[in-house]
Design a protein around this motif. Sequence first.
Motif, PDB file in Angstrom:
ATOM      1  N   UNK A 456       0.748  -1.367   0.057  1.00 14.51           N
ATOM      2  CA  UNK A 456       0.022   0.146  -0.055  1.00 14.51           C
ATOM      3  C   UNK A 456       0.959   1.250   0.232  1.00 14.51           C
ATOM      4  N   UNK A 457       0.837   2.082  -1.044  1.00 16.59           N
ATOM      5  CA  UNK A 457       1.606   3.141  -1.155  1.00 16.59           C
ATOM      6  C   UNK A 457       0.695   4.271  -0.756  1.00 16.59           C
ATOM      7  N   UNK A 458       1.344   5.388  -0.185  1.00 16.43           N
ATOM      8  CA  UNK A 458       0.593   6.576   0.341  1.00 16.43           C
ATOM      9  C   UNK A 458       1.802   7.665   0.542  1.00 16.43           C
ATOM     10  N   UNK A 459       1.055   8.870   0.260  1.00 15.23           N
ATOM     11  CA  UNK A 459       1.981  10.143   0.842  1.00 15.23           C
ATOM     12  C   UNK A 459       1.242  10.871   1.767  1.00 15.23           C
ATOM     13  N   UNK A 460       2.095  11.578   2.585  1.00 20.54           N
ATOM     14  CA  UNK A 460       1.408  12.511   3.599  1.00 20.54           C
ATOM     15  C   UNK A 460       2.410  13.699   3.625  1.00 20.54           C
ATOM     16  N   UNK A 461       1.736  14.925   3.147  1.00 20.49           N
ATOM     17  CA  UNK A 461       2.485  15.942   3.090  1.00 20.49           C
ATOM     18  C   UNK A 461       3.589  15.802   1.839  1.00 20.49           C
ATOM     19  N   UNK A 462       5.044  15.978   2.186  1.00 14.90           N
ATOM     20  CA  UNK A 462       5.844  15.700   1.315  1.00 14.90           C
ATOM     21  C   UNK A 462       6.524  14.381   1.187  1.00 14.90           C
ATOM     22  N   UNK A 463       6.226  13.745   2.195  1.00 10.96           N
ATOM     23  CA  UNK A 463       6.642  12.132   2.350  1.00 10.96           C
ATOM     24  C   UNK A 463       5.678  11.127   1.657  1.00 10.96           C
ATOM     25  N   UNK A 464       6.725  10.174   1.184  1.00  9.89           N
ATOM     26  CA  UNK A 464       5.868   9.007   0.430  1.00  9.89           C
ATOM     27  C   UNK A 464       6.318   7.812   1.088  1.00  9.89           C
ATOM     28  N   UNK A 465       5.302   6.950   1.534  1.00 10.03           N
ATOM     29  CA  UNK A 465       5.456   5.777   2.231  1.00 10.03           C
ATOM     30  C   UNK A 465       5.177   4.534   1.641  1.00 10.03           C
ATOM     31  N   UNK A 466       5.366   3.507   2.228  1.00 12.88           N
ATOM     32  CA  UNK A 466       4.996   2.144   1.312  1.00 12.88           C
ATOM     33  C   UNK A 466       4.755   1.193   2.393  1.00 12.88           C
ATOM     34  N   UNK A 467       3.689   0.338   2.609  1.00 13.34           N
ATOM     35  CA  UNK A 467       3.457  -0.573   3.814  1.00 13.34           C
ATOM     36  C   UNK A 467       3.236  -1.867   2.970  1.00 13.34           C
ATOM     37  N   UNK A 468       3.879  -2.889   3.937  1.00 14.45           N
ATOM     38  CA  UNK A 468       3.718  -4.191   3.270  1.00 14.45           C
ATOM     39  C   UNK A 468       3.015  -5.135   4.441  1.00 14.45           C
ATOM     40  N   UNK A 469       2.173  -5.905   3.953  1.00 11.68           N
ATOM     41  CA  UNK A 469       1.178  -6.812   4.804  1.00 11.68           C
ATOM     42  C   UNK A 469       2.105  -8.162   4.603  1.00 11.68           C
ATOM     43  N   UNK A 470       2.772  -8.417   5.722  1.00 11.57           N
ATOM     44  CA  UNK A 470       3.400  -9.791   6.069  1.00 11.57           C
ATOM     45  C   UNK A 470       2.441 -10.805   6.693  1.00 11.57           C
ATOM     46  N   UNK A 471       2.539 -12.017   5.984  1.00  2.08           N
ATOM     47  CA  UNK A 471       1.283 -12.655   6.424  1.00  2.08           C
ATOM     48  C   UNK A 471       1.893 -14.088   7.392  1.00  2.08           C
ATOM     49  N   UNK A 472       3.008 -14.730   6.690  1.00  3.45           N
ATOM     50  CA  UNK A 472       3.335 -15.857   7.356  1.00  3.45           C
ATOM     51  C   UNK A 472       5.029 -16.219   7.246  1.00  3.45           C
ATOM     52  N   UNK A 473       5.685 -16.429   8.119  1.00  2.00           N
ATOM     53  CA  UNK A 473       7.172 -16.523   8.250  1.00  2.00           C
ATOM     54  C   UNK A 473       7.739 -18.020   8.273  1.00  2.00           C
TER      55      UNK A 473
END
Length: 645
Positions: A456-473
């Motif tokens: 999931x990519x998103x921005x907040x103000x000038x910053x860019x973020x990328x979140x990963x959903x880890x499911x099983x190790x």
Amino acid sequence: TDLRPLDILSEAVPPGGLARGMRVFQVQGVRGFQLSASRPRALGFPASRLFIHCDRFPEEFSIIVTLRALRGPAKRNEYIFTLMVDESPSVLVGLRYAPDKLHFLFWSQERAGGWQTRVTFPNVSLSDNQWHTLILAVSGQSFSLTVDCSIPKDVVVETPFPASLSVRKASFYLGNRRRRKGVFTGLLRQLVLLPGADATPRMCHTVNFKVATLSVPSVLQDVPAKPVSNEVLKQPYESDMKVTLGARPRCSKQEKAQFWFNASRRGLYLCNGSTWLSMLEVQHRLDYVEEYQNLVTNSETMGIEVFSIPKVGLFAAMANRITPPGSAIYRWMDGKFVHYQNIPTHQAQSWKYFTIGKKIFLAVANFEQNERGQEFSVIYKWSRRKAKFITYQRISTHSARDWEAFVIEGEAFLAVVNHREGNNHNIDSVIYRWNPRTGLFETNQTIPTSGAYDWEFFTIGPYSFLAVANTFNGTSTKIYSHIYIWLSGSFQLFQSILTFGAADWEVFHIGDRVFLAVANSHSYDSGMPAPSNFYAINSSIYELNITAQMFVKFQDLLTYSALDWEFFSVGDDSFLVVANSFDGFTFSVNSIIYRWQGYEGFVAAHHLPTVGCRDWEAFHTAEGSYLFYSSAKEPLSKVLKLKTT
């Protein structure tokens, strides 16, 4: 004590006009003052106008500045403001900047005669022709600078700010130190002194950090100030206004500037020569949800991507499990989805639509190998001549679950989630960068993931973020999912959040608040006793805390092997719908629409019967608003219509 903000900039602006040497300019939709160098003393006023009851500068305070600095010579210093004693060249308090640093100046009188102290904040880049908001917090020997609500820069110096600095017979000067040299050449929008407090928590609660506002002169505000008198504004000329009633009339050049009142929607519209523009419309509220279309699919559907191709129409790409016949693309025709194109896929998990310039692409995440034993996910390009998607680039993946497309600083990226390689779930997922010279995506960065399901990519103000959903190790679903932030040309770890078989992240905004919801699918740990139900588990909503600079838990919601969240709005109301897929006994589980209730958070509003629900998509057409859900357990997906009042 009630310490109010002291608006230095507003004090310099005479009521009903501008001071000599001031001009108002609007850049990037934001207004600011340009200050003249020819009459620096005209841009000053006695400090006694602010310090009415006490002639001492506060011992602890914050200074808030919003400015737009021009690119200038490398060694040039410009003053934002100064506080100076009349007829003395000494600066009691001042703020000046160079192209890559900021200096805070103050006069210390601990020794005979006193001396100037300079606190320097290095690596502060302001001269980029962009708006920036600075918050300088001062307390004793500690000085903290926050730029655009980013991570504060802290400096501790030997000489503390004086506990009793007299401002008797002193004056504030905007953009200068009472002479022409070093005059501020940019635009100044906000200059506020807040005694006794660090203003950072008070300022950093809005999404648009660069123009965060505490107090701005009325002439610079976006909404013009109301007139002092209560006189009724009189029409300077007579005009005719024609309003049409009934069904939607034609809107062409002949009807330009005419109004149409839609009685059924209680809306007033204006013809601009081609389309009817909404001028006034009653906000709709969600009343109930009704079944609108049953779509028989090629096979079970793991994901849906709804997208619109300009001048062509609305489409839905279905990620179907079985090959052949592969996955299908449907087109919205006469208020229904109809089959449009088949594309060979191999246990497709999801689709991602994106554009680069005028090029239109659709990427599929394939979970299994093709007939030749090769494991590829494929990017397809829209052919305007053939009016369909054709193969463009194959990329080697490992049980791919999801694609995410995004743009950072004008460059296009595509990230793939690799779920596992053989039985190894702890592998790298890959971020690709578009090479405009070759016209292909090339590897840019790899990030370790564990049985990952979603980016999931998103921005907040000038910053860019990328979140990963880890499911099983490999042994447990109770593992950390990660949020990465883009810094210095790559993604770096920002925050880790404990999740339970995370299958999806959904970012959304409500007003100025930023939320991140995770769909937890099940709780399993090979080294722990089995729970009574692996699948009845809380999914969580997190909210960005600007002061702590992290996401903190806002609300838990009980879900049943949740696989997806979808945020949507109806009128002024906000909603979240969850894809509940399995309760431990049956795949026939209600998925739930939650309504935003402010202080109460999200409250269950509608229970929707679903079978193995895998994905939700919200979309809008001229006929209304809809929800589309896919089933991973039967070859049937459903379009639901949102009925409003």
